[in-house]
Design a protein around this motif. Structure first.
Motif, PDB file in Angstrom:
ATOM      1  N   LEU A 193       0.846  -1.200   0.000  1.00 44.91           N
ATOM      2  CA  LEU A 193       0.000   0.000   0.000  1.00 44.91           C
ATOM      3  C   LEU A 193       0.876   1.244   0.000  1.00 44.91           C
ATOM      4  O   LEU A 193       0.588   2.211  -0.684  1.00 44.91           O
ATOM      5  N   ASP A 194       1.925   1.199   0.796  1.00 40.37           N
ATOM      6  CA  ASP A 194       2.847   2.322   0.914  1.00 40.37           C
ATOM      7  C   ASP A 194       4.269   1.784   0.745  1.00 40.37           C
ATOM      8  O   ASP A 194       4.794   1.136   1.658  1.00 40.37           O
ATOM      9  N   PRO A 195       4.902   2.025  -0.396  1.00 36.22           N
ATOM     10  CA  PRO A 195       6.249   1.498  -0.640  1.00 36.22           C
ATOM     11  C   PRO A 195       7.301   1.999   0.353  1.00 36.22           C
ATOM     12  O   PRO A 195       8.368   1.403   0.462  1.00 36.22           O
ATOM     13  N   ALA A 196       7.012   3.057   1.094  1.00 38.80           N
ATOM     14  CA  ALA A 196       7.972   3.583   2.060  1.00 38.80           C
ATOM     15  C   ALA A 196       7.868   2.879   3.413  1.00 38.80           C
ATOM     16  O   ALA A 196       8.706   3.097   4.279  1.00 38.80           O
ATOM     17  N   ARG A 197       6.818   2.046   3.595  1.00 40.33           N
ATOM     18  CA  ARG A 197       6.590   1.369   4.880  1.00 40.33           C
ATOM     19  C   ARG A 197       6.960  -0.104   4.809  1.00 40.33           C
ATOM     20  O   ARG A 197       6.986  -0.700   3.750  1.00 40.33           O
TER      21      ARG A 197
END
Length: 154
Positions: free
Chosen positions: A68-72
């Motif tokens: 969902l969030d590539p940074a997480r």
């Protein structure tokens, strides 16, 4: 070795990528797998399409996942072959016995999975307390429903 459970067969493979639509093009459009549904989890940082191959007890899910969030974290696309799921005839007994043998499980314990079955994950890496592990592979153990147990043990 006298184990109190049986691994019955392959339940799923989960493949991750930065864009699940590219995965869908390959697995659904080009390979012809059926598209059965989708699943989203903020906690697991995943949105996935659930593709299927085969029928009945021999049906295998191919989960096409992207974060969902590539940074997480967790990053369901790293590694691209995220995990392999195996049908188990008695999940609680398997977890109890495997833990006693020194197998490390991922945090979260037995819980309900995206397909509605109870699941638990074998950790890809061991530690001092639990040295046995998936040796770099995340493995999902999935409680087989009664009809699958019957079909895969005949």
């Amino acid at each position: 070795m006298n184990r109190p459970f049986r691994i019955l067969g392959l339940q799923q493979i989960a493949i991750g990528g930065p864009d699940r639509m590219k995965l869908r093009t390959l697995w659904v459009d080009l390979f012809g797998l059926g598209l059965e549904g989708d699943f989203t989890s903020e906690r697991e940082n995943v949105v996935e399409d659930i593709a299927v191959l085969g029928r009945g007890a021999h049906r295998v899910e191919v989960d096409l996942m992207q974060p969902l969030d590539p940074a997480r974290k967790p990053r369901v696309d790293e590694p691209p072959l995220n995990h392999v799921g195996l049908w188990v005839d008695d999940l609680p007994r398997a977890v109890e016995w495997l833990t006693a043998q020194g197998l490390r499980f991922a945090p979260g314990g037995i819980r309900r999975g995206a397909a509605g079955h109870d699941i638990v994950f074998v950790h890809p890496r061991g530690n001092e307390q639990f040295p046995l592990c998936g040796e770099g592979v995340l493995i999902e153990l999935v409680q087989a429903p009664p009809d699958v147990i019957v079909a895969l043990t005949q």
